[in-house]
Scaffold this motif. Structure first.
Motif, PDB file in Angstrom:
ATOM      1  N   ILE A 142       0.866  -1.175   0.000  1.00  0.00           N
ATOM      2  CA  ILE A 142       0.000   0.000   0.000  1.00  0.00           C
ATOM      3  C   ILE A 142       0.901   1.223   0.000  1.00  0.00           C
ATOM      4  O   ILE A 142       1.914   1.245   0.699  1.00  0.00           O
ATOM      5  CB  ILE A 142      -0.872   0.034   1.276  1.00  0.00           C
ATOM      6  CG1 ILE A 142      -1.702  -1.233   1.369  1.00  0.00           C
ATOM      7  CG2 ILE A 142      -1.758   1.259   1.290  1.00  0.00           C
ATOM      8  CD1 ILE A 142      -2.513  -1.299   2.635  1.00  0.00           C
ATOM      9  N   LYS A 143       0.518   2.200  -0.755  1.00  0.00           N
ATOM     10  CA  LYS A 143       1.287   3.432  -0.777  1.00  0.00           C
ATOM     11  C   LYS A 143       1.184   4.081   0.604  1.00  0.00           C
ATOM     12  O   LYS A 143       0.113   4.213   1.159  1.00  0.00           O
ATOM     13  CB  LYS A 143       0.726   4.358  -1.850  1.00  0.00           C
ATOM     14  CG  LYS A 143       1.751   5.348  -2.327  1.00  0.00           C
ATOM     15  CD  LYS A 143       1.261   6.053  -3.603  1.00  0.00           C
ATOM     16  CE  LYS A 143       1.977   7.379  -3.713  1.00  0.00           C
ATOM     17  NZ  LYS A 143       1.270   8.499  -3.132  1.00  0.00           N
ATOM     18  N   ALA A 144       2.320   4.451   1.163  1.00  0.00           N
ATOM     19  CA  ALA A 144       2.297   5.086   2.478  1.00  0.00           C
ATOM     20  C   ALA A 144       2.420   6.599   2.292  1.00  0.00           C
ATOM     21  O   ALA A 144       3.273   7.077   1.551  1.00  0.00           O
ATOM     22  CB  ALA A 144       3.444   4.574   3.338  1.00  0.00           C
ATOM     23  N   VAL A 145       1.555   7.318   2.969  1.00  0.00           N
ATOM     24  CA  VAL A 145       1.628   8.776   2.911  1.00  0.00           C
ATOM     25  C   VAL A 145       2.860   9.207   3.696  1.00  0.00           C
ATOM     26  O   VAL A 145       3.050   8.794   4.842  1.00  0.00           O
ATOM     27  CB  VAL A 145       0.366   9.400   3.539  1.00  0.00           C
ATOM     28  CG1 VAL A 145       0.434  10.917   3.481  1.00  0.00           C
ATOM     29  CG2 VAL A 145      -0.869   8.879   2.838  1.00  0.00           C
ATOM     30  N   SER A 489      10.799   5.304   9.772  1.00  0.00           N
ATOM     31  CA  SER A 489      11.135   4.076   9.051  1.00  0.00           C
ATOM     32  C   SER A 489       9.879   3.388   8.519  1.00  0.00           C
ATOM     33  O   SER A 489       9.935   2.666   7.541  1.00  0.00           O
ATOM     34  CB  SER A 489      11.961   3.134   9.930  1.00  0.00           C
ATOM     35  OG  SER A 489      11.127   2.478  10.844  1.00  0.00           O
ATOM     36  N   ILE A 490       8.733   3.652   9.167  1.00  0.00           N
ATOM     37  CA  ILE A 490       7.484   3.058   8.673  1.00  0.00           C
ATOM     38  C   ILE A 490       7.105   3.665   7.320  1.00  0.00           C
ATOM     39  O   ILE A 490       6.691   2.970   6.401  1.00  0.00           O
ATOM     40  CB  ILE A 490       6.339   3.279   9.694  1.00  0.00           C
ATOM     41  CG1 ILE A 490       6.599   2.479  10.979  1.00  0.00           C
ATOM     42  CG2 ILE A 490       4.984   2.887   9.109  1.00  0.00           C
ATOM     43  CD1 ILE A 490       5.685   2.839  12.138  1.00  0.00           C
ATOM     44  N   ILE A 491       7.287   4.995   7.210  1.00  0.00           N
ATOM     45  CA  ILE A 491       6.771   5.658   6.012  1.00  0.00           C
ATOM     46  C   ILE A 491       7.832   5.999   4.972  1.00  0.00           C
ATOM     47  O   ILE A 491       7.509   6.315   3.844  1.00  0.00           O
ATOM     48  CB  ILE A 491       6.053   6.969   6.405  1.00  0.00           C
ATOM     49  CG1 ILE A 491       7.001   7.827   7.246  1.00  0.00           C
ATOM     50  CG2 ILE A 491       4.771   6.695   7.148  1.00  0.00           C
ATOM     51  CD1 ILE A 491       6.761   9.271   7.083  1.00  0.00           C
ATOM     52  N   SER A 492       9.116   5.913   5.374  1.00  0.00           N
ATOM     53  CA  SER A 492      10.149   6.466   4.490  1.00  0.00           C
ATOM     54  C   SER A 492      10.256   5.722   3.160  1.00  0.00           C
ATOM     55  O   SER A 492      10.677   6.293   2.167  1.00  0.00           O
ATOM     56  CB  SER A 492      11.499   6.482   5.196  1.00  0.00           C
ATOM     57  OG  SER A 492      11.880   5.170   5.509  1.00  0.00           O
ATOM     58  N   LYS A 493       9.873   4.450   3.156  1.00  0.00           N
ATOM     59  CA  LYS A 493      10.004   3.705   1.902  1.00  0.00           C
ATOM     60  C   LYS A 493       8.867   4.014   0.945  1.00  0.00           C
ATOM     61  O   LYS A 493       8.867   3.568  -0.198  1.00  0.00           O
ATOM     62  CB  LYS A 493      10.069   2.210   2.199  1.00  0.00           C
ATOM     63  CG  LYS A 493      11.364   1.838   2.905  1.00  0.00           C
ATOM     64  CD  LYS A 493      11.453   0.357   3.227  1.00  0.00           C
ATOM     65  CE  LYS A 493      12.609   0.074   4.167  1.00  0.00           C
ATOM     66  NZ  LYS A 493      12.254   0.338   5.579  1.00  0.00           N
ATOM     67  N   GLY A 494       7.884   4.779   1.421  1.00  0.00           N
ATOM     68  CA  GLY A 494       6.797   5.168   0.528  1.00  0.00           C
ATOM     69  C   GLY A 494       5.719   4.117   0.365  1.00  0.00           C
ATOM     70  O   GLY A 494       4.710   4.332  -0.284  1.00  0.00           O
ATOM     71  N   GLU A 495       5.945   2.964   0.964  1.00  0.00           N
ATOM     72  CA  GLU A 495       4.904   1.946   0.911  1.00  0.00           C
ATOM     73  C   GLU A 495       4.985   1.047   2.137  1.00  0.00           C
ATOM     74  O   GLU A 495       6.043   0.886   2.736  1.00  0.00           O
ATOM     75  CB  GLU A 495       5.009   1.106  -0.363  1.00  0.00           C
ATOM     76  CG  GLU A 495       6.369   0.448  -0.543  1.00  0.00           C
ATOM     77  CD  GLU A 495       6.492  -0.340  -1.834  1.00  0.00           C
ATOM     78  OE1 GLU A 495       5.733  -0.049  -2.771  1.00  0.00           O
ATOM     79  OE2 GLU A 495       7.324  -1.252  -1.890  1.00  0.00           O
ATOM     80  N   VAL A 496       3.843   0.526   2.520  1.00  0.00           N
ATOM     81  CA  VAL A 496       3.833  -0.445   3.613  1.00  0.00           C
ATOM     82  C   VAL A 496       3.173  -1.715   3.103  1.00  0.00           C
ATOM     83  O   VAL A 496       2.372  -1.677   2.169  1.00  0.00           O
ATOM     84  CB  VAL A 496       3.059   0.076   4.856  1.00  0.00           C
ATOM     85  CG1 VAL A 496       3.837   1.158   5.558  1.00  0.00           C
ATOM     86  CG2 VAL A 496       1.677   0.558   4.494  1.00  0.00           C
ATOM     87  N   GLU A 497       3.521  -2.809   3.743  1.00  0.00           N
ATOM     88  CA  GLU A 497       2.917  -4.072   3.338  1.00  0.00           C
ATOM     89  C   GLU A 497       1.597  -4.229   4.078  1.00  0.00           C
ATOM     90  O   GLU A 497       1.545  -4.091   5.292  1.00  0.00           O
ATOM     91  CB  GLU A 497       3.837  -5.232   3.748  1.00  0.00           C
ATOM     92  CG  GLU A 497       4.908  -5.512   2.749  1.00  0.00           C
ATOM     93  CD  GLU A 497       5.675  -6.773   3.091  1.00  0.00           C
ATOM     94  OE1 GLU A 497       5.292  -7.479   4.053  1.00  0.00           O
ATOM     95  OE2 GLU A 497       6.664  -7.052   2.393  1.00  0.00           O
ATOM     96  N   SER A 498       0.561  -4.523   3.354  1.00  0.00           N
ATOM     97  CA  SER A 498      -0.686  -4.810   4.052  1.00  0.00           C
ATOM     98  C   SER A 498      -0.691  -6.294   4.352  1.00  0.00           C
ATOM     99  O   SER A 498      -0.094  -7.087   3.638  1.00  0.00           O
ATOM    100  CB  SER A 498      -1.874  -4.474   3.168  1.00  0.00           C
ATOM    101  OG  SER A 498      -2.018  -5.461   2.176  1.00  0.00           O
ATOM    102  N   GLN A 499      -1.349  -6.640   5.411  1.00  0.00           N
ATOM    103  CA  GLN A 499      -1.268  -8.055   5.700  1.00  0.00           C
ATOM    104  C   GLN A 499      -2.337  -8.819   4.932  1.00  0.00           C
ATOM    105  O   GLN A 499      -3.466  -8.380   4.775  1.00  0.00           O
ATOM    106  CB  GLN A 499      -1.289  -8.275   7.203  1.00  0.00           C
ATOM    107  CG  GLN A 499      -2.592  -8.223   7.886  1.00  0.00           C
ATOM    108  CD  GLN A 499      -2.491  -9.155   9.065  1.00  0.00           C
ATOM    109  OE1 GLN A 499      -1.408  -9.561   9.456  1.00  0.00           O
ATOM    110  NE2 GLN A 499      -3.613  -9.516   9.646  1.00  0.00           N
ATOM    111  N   PRO A 500      -1.945  -9.949   4.380  1.00  0.00           N
ATOM    112  CA  PRO A 500      -2.845 -10.660   3.482  1.00  0.00           C
ATOM    113  C   PRO A 500      -3.836 -11.561   4.211  1.00  0.00           C
ATOM    114  O   PRO A 500      -4.553 -12.318   3.573  1.00  0.00           O
ATOM    115  CB  PRO A 500      -1.882 -11.484   2.627  1.00  0.00           C
ATOM    116  CG  PRO A 500      -0.723 -11.739   3.518  1.00  0.00           C
ATOM    117  CD  PRO A 500      -0.637 -10.606   4.480  1.00  0.00           C
ATOM    118  N   LEU A 501      -3.856 -11.485   5.543  1.00  0.00           N
ATOM    119  CA  LEU A 501      -4.765 -12.360   6.280  1.00  0.00           C
ATOM    120  C   LEU A 501      -6.156 -11.733   6.288  1.00  0.00           C
ATOM    121  O   LEU A 501      -6.555 -11.078   7.241  1.00  0.00           O
ATOM    122  CB  LEU A 501      -4.249 -12.588   7.698  1.00  0.00           C
ATOM    123  CG  LEU A 501      -2.811 -13.132   7.744  1.00  0.00           C
ATOM    124  CD1 LEU A 501      -2.321 -13.255   9.164  1.00  0.00           C
ATOM    125  CD2 LEU A 501      -2.724 -14.484   7.047  1.00  0.00           C
TER     126      LEU A 501
END
Lengths: 580, 461, 173
Positions: A142-145, A489-501
């Motif tokens: 997911i794109k992280a703001v 560090s949560i947002i700096s990569k510009g995306e976060v992984e959503s959990q697939p569960l």
């Protein structure tokens, strides 16, 4: 969910003895080695150690394993560790299954070794049963703001905001009061620096104002929280201080940093004479008093103050009340106030009624200074607390001092200062909005004091400063900067992984009744037409995997990935089947 | 793999296929020159490790230099940690593992940094000297055959002198890198280890290496030293074998403990009346350390609780001045120890004398009763305090890092920016600034890395 | 004689005595005090939640607050996601009791959790009655993330109740 042929490895951890002192780990291993999908089973001293992690990677690769079970401590500690091991061995991390045989077996049943061992066997068997179904899952990115909301503009919030802004991150700094600065701004001279609290805050706020990417919202409160890590939508109510008009603002941020601070303990009526003698005040009141008075003599209610009695641990280290914790910085804060007062008003004499001084670390020097200056210390234990009584116009403090062989000391005090500690904010509305869990002391709780000290169980929400527990300024700033690093560090990569569960719908069983749609708190259920049939469909990017839709489905068409009926039932089977 | 040059490695960290960041023991390797890292972290204890991980996770290339044979610092040697009683290794080893294999981190163990000097506004040059380990880490399988073959026994410093080790040895069971080393000081060069080594990884031709490296920012995480109780002869440490230090007790209690039980070193008897003496070398101007060490109360209470578990029949008495259980959950932990039956006696120990049977007589002032008393214990643990690590002085060249009045690294803006030092671009983390416990060290490391990241973003492109 | 290994299973650690160290004192093995398995505890299945009640149950272990070892927990994201069919299946397979360690008002998925968990318990009670299962064999309580003591108390009293009443209580192996 289908049960597929599999080949897994099972690792049972000694945890140095934390597990193996109570659970016969070799017996556990033997009990599971015969399972049809268990290809190899091992015991290990520390499953989480680098050496064992490497062995696991080698085992997986050499034997072509397609799943791993580790039986060790709580998944809160090392689920991620072992998921990462699986990934390093080119397995999808969701093929990993964890069994908690420390917190829920060896420690919980350390009084019953056979019982603990039997339970551990069942728990590992249940994990193996679950492993049958554990599939490779793809995570959604997911794109992280790239923005962070900092709630609370006290010293922790300000420092966190500056630190984030320096890292080219948009910051929204939200403060309920009309000005930033929090508690520190109200303080005079500070220990270990030449600055007053006000001066320090002024210095920091001028730094803050240089950063164009900090948006400071005063008179503002967060009233709504939606979305999840990466995309947290907040509604902010802002009051115009002049007109009183309320404006609603909506912002979207990737992470939220909580720095909401603390309240001072308010003494109960008549607690150490509070409210019954006008000579009894609290430490914050005393600090204001010495900062504001300029004359040669310290006065209170028009009378000169000579003897000051400080009663420590009011509202902290309670044996009867709820606040069993030590409030950490009040000893130093009091001695510092007493030393400052004495330097300003040389005629006063300080008497400290304490319960063992906790001027830890370099703060010890301050205690030594105050002794040199002539301050007098009396000490008692929790069963012999000082007594404040009003006799006519006199206010008397009595204690049996253990430092002088329990001699009864009686002091007529011109002023009694109650050293009130830090307590959690009484108004927890913003905390409940984010569902932040609290610890035993009712302050916000971190995930793990040492492994993840500024993160909360709510993904994307970090905590800093005294909202987590009593801290002094430097400690608050350290935690604020740590939290800023974490949020960054949560947002700096510009995306976060959503959990697939997420939830899944069996289209064959579903014939749209709308019950799941009604149950879903996140609007993740879509009504779709498929092959001429109206059915429900899950919007995977919105679904949070809570499972609320599952029990309400009459035809039982809904299942949660990793918590499907087949998995749960196979675990139940494993838990009830007697061990051989 | 053996021919692989460090230089490749520094550019493409880590060594491919090895999965670890220990590019050491290169045969015929040449000294590295002109390699630039974003950050240099000095010290690979919990603070240095945490700071390195924060930087590396943000995408910066980090060089970690550790003087010891293993990363993990003092924490990896501990038993359990207060106030949660989590096992210390369970927290340290996964961090160590993460540091060891992080693609952005390079680690030099058995290495020391010196002569750091500024060459431009945002660049330092550092000299790193690496002592030879005489073992090629990437080839060692830690099979311990060399340990068994080696004829030389010496005192094991990793077990704080409680037992012995060989001159060819693996430092401790959960060390990282997990590889043997040769203690050349004590080695007789008999060659027995070389003969039995199945992978031929022992190499007596290894030479010290000296490398010159460029870095943009430095984090000092050099940790602390423990007070040497031999400086207080009245407590008899060194003279009476049953007087031990807290770290020695820590080893006796650790999961990887040497004896598998608690025993007193004098005769191997299981103790049943153990005394703790607090503030040994702390809060004591007469030994030059007037400040409080901040951790000794809590680690003593923790050890007392663990001892009550390990030796259910034993009496444990803690002699204290003030109990300082100030942190989150600490006061409750102290009350829990009282509830378990640990004796707390307010009194400072004056002198310790040994009896013929090895038991110890403690002479102390009982504050509650206001008189001098004596008591007999069969083992005494000295809760020795925290001292600055003076090696900080050797790290920098002409421009020295300013120290505070206690010789810890000075914090120039102690309240508002606790990680800043007197040198721009140099930050400090953990106990290098003063005594603190593990959670505080980790937060301090978080602050140092936050400042370093800001510095790198602001000052470098 | 030097090939001594320590006993706790730190099997890779070679132990050497100091040169002057009396060898006979190197090893002591504590006599292992194996507790007797309690044959009188009921089998209880706990549905716990990953973020709220699991931490409480973990902390009960950490604090060594003991409860019967025949209490097993299965962790799920939220207590309002438990299907009544799972609970019935557990009785059918031999569990004496089922305990829902509910999120209560702390639920991270929203306030509706309490009501929804209540609804599914009500529904399950109906199903239990129709199958002649004592509805009291299903219990629910909100267990917050630090409610370790309350969890342990619940387990002990539930265990006592089940031992007294559960019709198909069979002694554990």
């Amino acid at each position: 969910m289908e049960k597929k042929p599999k080949k897994i490895g099972v690792y049972i951890c000694h945890c140095g003895g934390n597990i193996s002192d109570y659970v016969d780990v070799e017996k556990v291993r033997q009990a599971v080695e015969g399972d049809e999908i268990v290809f190899l089973s091992k015991t290990t001293m520390f499953a989480c150690s680098d050496a064992n992690q490497r062995d696991m990677v080698d085992d997986i690769k050499a034997n072509g394993l397609d799943g791993v079970v580790v039986a060790s401590c709580s998944p809160k500690l090392h689920l991620t560790t072992f998921r990462n091991v699986s990934e390093r061995a080119d397995l999808n991390k969701y093929t990993y299954v964890h069994a908690n045989i420390r917190e829920q077996a060896s420690w919980a049943h350390s009084d019953n070794k056979m019982g603990a061992t039997e339970k551990a066997i069942h728990l590992v068997k249940a994990a193996i049963a679950k492993s049958h179904y554990a599939e490779a899952l793809e995570t959604n990115k997911i794109k992280a703001v790239k923005a962070v909301a900092v709630i609370g503009a006290g010293v922790a919030g300000i420092k966190a905001a500056i630190s984030l802004a320096e890292k080219n991150t948009e910051v929204v700094l939200i403060e309920r009061e009309s000005e930033m600065g929090g508690r520190v701004a109200q303080w005079g001279p500070l220990f270990s620096t030449q600055e007053t609290g006000r001066e320090m805050i002024d210095r920091l706020s001028s730094q803050l104002k240089q950063h164009k990417n900090i948006n400071l919202l005063t008179n503002s409160e967060v009233v709504e929280n939606k979305g999840s890590v990466g995309n947290i939508a907040l509604k902010i109510r802002r009051k115009d201080p002049e007109t009183g008009a309320e404006v609603m603002t909506e912002i979207t941020v990737g992470s939220v940093l909580m720095a909401t601070g603390f309240d001072y303990y308010t003494p109960q009526q008549a607690e150490f004479g509070y409210g019954t003698s006008d000579k009894v005040i609290t430490l914050p009141e005393f600090k204001k008093m010495i900062d504001s008075q300029t004359g040669a003599k310290l006065t209170h209610n028009g009378r000169e103050v000579k003897n000051i009695a400080y009663i420590y641990c009011v509202g902290s280290r309670q044996t009867e009340g709820e606040n069993t914790y030590c409030s950490r910085n009040c000893c130093t804060s009091t001695i510092h106030a007493a030393v400052t007062a004495r330097q300003k008003f040389s005629h006063i004499q300080n008497y400290h009624f304490n319960r063992g001084l906790r001027t830890y670390g370099k703060q010890e020097i301050l205690y030594a200074d105050s002794l040199r200056q002539g301050d007098i210390y009396f000490q008692s234990y929790e069963d012999g607390l000082p007594v404040v009584s009003v006799e006519g116009k006199k206010t008397i403090v009595k204690v049996n001092d253990i430092l002088t062989n329990n001699r009864e000391i009686e002091l007529e005090a011109d002023l009694v200062v109650l050293v009130t500690g830090m307590v959690p904010r009484a108004d927890n509305s913003v905390g409940s909005l984010f569902k932040l869990p609290k610890g035993r002391d009712k302050f916000y709780n971190e995930v793990h004091m040492k492994l993840r000290p500024v993160e909360t169980v709510i993904d994307g929400i970090t905590i800093a400063g005294a909202c987590q527990g009593p801290k002094n300024i430097a400690e608050s700033v350290n935690s604020a900067l740590s939290a800023a690093t974490k949020s960054y560090s949560i947002i700096s990569k510009g995306e976060v992984e959503s959990q697939p569960l997420v939830a899944t719908i069996d289209p064959a069983k579903c014939s749209w009744c709308g019950a799941c749609e009604e149950a879903c708190p996140f609007d993740a259920i879509l009504k779709v037409d498929k092959d001429g049939k109206t059915i429900a469909e899950i919007n995977n990017t919105v679904c949070k995997g809570c499972g609320m839709c599952a029990p309400v489905c009459e035809p039982d068409a809904v299942d949660l990935i990793a918590c499907s009926s087949a998995e749960i039932m196979s675990m139940i089977d494993a838990l009830v089947t007697p061990n051989p | 793999m053996k021919e692989k040059n460090i230089q490749d490695n520094a550019n493409s960290v880590p060594l491919q296929g090895l999965g670890v960041n220990f590019p050491l023991g290169v045969r015929g390797g040449s000294p590295i020159k002109n390699i630039t890292y974003d950050a240099l972290v000095i010290g690979a204890g919990i603070a240095g490790g945490e700071a390195a991980l924060n930087l590396a996770n943000t995408g910066y290339k980090v060089l970690v230099v550790e003087k010891d044979l293993s990363v993990g610092g003092k924490m990896i040697m501990l038993s359990k940690v207060f106030p949660t009683l989590d096992c210390s290794a369970c927290i340290t080893t996964p961090k160590v593992s993460e540091i060891s294999r992080h693609p952005n981190i390079t680690i030099f163990t058995e290495s020391e940094v010196n002569n750091i000097h500024r060459v431009s506004e945002v660049e330092f040059v550092a000299t790193v000297r690496r002592r030879p380990r005489y073992v090629h880490v990437e080839d060692c399988t830690s099979c311990q055959l060399c340990e068994k073959a080696c004829p030389v026994s010496v005192t094991d410093e990793y077990q704080y002198g409680l037992i012995g080790r060989k001159a060819a040895f693996i430092p401790f069971s959960i060390c990282s890198p997990k590889a043997a080393a040769i203690d050349i000081e004590n080695c007789t060069l008999c060659g027995a280890c070389e003969k039995v080594c199945p992978t031929n990884c022992i190499d007596f031709t290894m030479q010290p290496e000296e490398m010159t490296l460029h870095v943009h920012t430095v984090i000092v995480a050099t940790g602390f030293n423990m007070f040497d109780p031999k400086k207080m002869p009245r407590y008899g440490f060194g003279e009476y074998k049953n007087v031990i230090t807290a770290l020695q007790m820590e080893r006796e209690l650790a999961p990887t403990r040497p004896f598998n039980t608690i025993l007193r070193p004098g005769d191997g008897k299981m103790p049943d009346k153990i005394a703790y003496v607090l503030c040994v070398g702390s809060r004591d101007a007469s030994v030059g350390n007037p400040i409080c060490s901040q951790i000794c109360c809590m680690y003593s209470i923790k050890q007392a609780q663990l001892l009550m578990g390990a030796l259910p029949m034993a009496d444990v008495t803690i002699y204290y001045i003030n109990i300082r259980s100030f942190g989150k959950g600490f006061e409750e932990f102290y009350q829990q120890a009282k509830g378990m039956g640990v004796n707390f006696v307010k009194g400072k120990i004056g002198r310790i004398k040994a009896k013929e049977n090895g038991n110890l007589i403690l002479r102390y002032e009982d504050i509650n009763e206001g008189r001098l008393r004596e008591s007999e214990h069969d083992m005494v643990v000295l809760a020795n305090g925290v001292l600055p690590n003076d090696e900080v002085n050797n790290i920098f060249g002409k421009e020295k890092l300013k120290l505070d009045q206690f010789n810890f690294v000075g914090q120039t803006d102690m309240l508002a920016s606790p990680a800043r030092t007197s040198m721009e671009g140099v930050f400090v983390a953990g106990t290098a600034t003063g005594p603190m416990d593990i959670p505080d060290s980790i937060l301090s490391a978080g602050a140092a890395s936050a400042e370093a990241i800001s510095y790198l973003i602001q000052k470098t492109v | 004689m030097n090939k001594l290994f320590s006993g706790t299973g730190s099997t890779d650690r070679l132990i050497l005595p100091l040169p002057e160290y009396p060898l006979s004192h190197i090893f002591f093995f504590k006599s292992e005090n194996m507790g007797n398995i309690q044959t009188n505890s009921a089998k209880i299945l706990v549905f716990s939640t990953e973020k709220i009640s699991d931490p409480a149950i973990d902390m009960a272990g950490l604090l060594k607050l003991h409860y019967p070892p025949t209490v097993y927990s299965i962790s799920i994201p939220c207590s309002s996601g438990i299907k009544p069919s799972w609970i019935l299946y557990a009785y059918e397979k031999g569990f004496d009791g089922v305990f829902i360690a509910a999120d209560g008002s702390d639920c991270v998925y929203g306030e509706s959790c309490t009501e929804k968990t209540g609804n599914l318990v009500g529904k399950t009670h109906e199903l239990m009655k129709s199958k002649n299962i004592d509805p009291a064999r299903l219990r629910m309580a909100a267990i917050c993330s630090v409610c370790s003591e309350s969890f342990v108390k619940q387990m002990r009293t539930f265990n006592e109740y089940l031992l007294k009443t559960a019709p198909n209580q069979t002694p554990n192996p």
